[in-house]
Design an enzyme around this catalytic site. Sequence first.
Site, mmCIF file in Angstrom:
data_model
loop_
_atom_site.group_PDB
_atom_site.id
_atom_site.type_symbol
_atom_site.label_atom_id
_atom_site.label_comp_id
_atom_site.label_asym_id
_atom_site.label_seq_id
_atom_site.Cartn_x
_atom_site.Cartn_y
_atom_site.Cartn_z
ATOM 1 N N CYS A 7 0.825 -1.201 0.000
ATOM 2 C CA CYS A 7 0.000 0.000 0.000
ATOM 3 C C CYS A 7 0.866 1.260 0.000
ATOM 4 O O CYS A 7 2.038 1.230 0.373
ATOM 5 C CB CYS A 7 -0.917 0.007 1.219
ATOM 6 S SG CYS A 7 -2.285 1.190 1.083
ATOM 7 N N ASP A 130 -5.663 -3.025 11.658
ATOM 8 C CA ASP A 130 -4.470 -2.197 11.712
ATOM 9 C C ASP A 130 -4.221 -1.778 13.154
ATOM 10 O O ASP A 130 -5.159 -1.718 13.964
ATOM 11 C CB ASP A 130 -4.684 -0.952 10.843
ATOM 12 C CG ASP A 130 -3.403 -0.202 10.540
ATOM 13 O OD1 ASP A 130 -2.328 -0.664 10.936
ATOM 14 O OD2 ASP A 130 -3.502 0.859 9.887
#
Length: 221
Positions: A7, A130
């Site tokens: 990412c 996360d």
Amino acid sequence: MALIKICGLSTPDTLEAALAAGADMVGFVFFEKSPRHIGYDLAAQLGAQVSGRARKTALSVDADDARLDAIVAALAPDGLQLHGKESPERVAAVKARYGLPVLKAIGVSSAADLEGAAAYRGVADWLLLDAKPPKDAAHPGGNGVTFDWTLLKHLDRTLPFMLSGGLDPANVAEAIRISTPDGVDVSSGVEDRPGVKNPDKIRAFVETARQAYAAASTSSR
């Protein structure tokens, strides 16, 4: 098959490194406060470079419909990553509006944080678990911090999840062994400094994660 996602890509060279390494998903950040933020023109260029070699994911943070319209028009993503405080109702509305898979990020620091994840079952296609950002963090992800992966042993696995937060080539194998996620996501862990990806680290992360998943598959037989 377990998925590997790189990412925060923002240059043709580092995107090519991720694609050549065999990343399953490549993520692009549309959030001005992030050092990984890209504009629409660059998004169109990078999106064309992917050319079906991986799934393109557009990351946004509490974006309204107008902003998402522009992102989708520029990148033509294969999925949307919602990394803000989007409610289950908002996630459902986004999914209905664009007809794209939605990956909803959940910040985790304790078992209590995982309880809220259940609200997205039947709404989001994936969860992205996360690490909760530090209190003084300027953005909700890409902060290079981990959380206690053993918390995930009791997670309801009816909704696929991707593990994120502080992963890098040195710890991703251990993270996979402990939490057995359906996918792993990395951003800061393959950078030399915030927003600057390192092609060698990208290749090492993909290779190590792939080997760890292969080992996990063999041991579960």
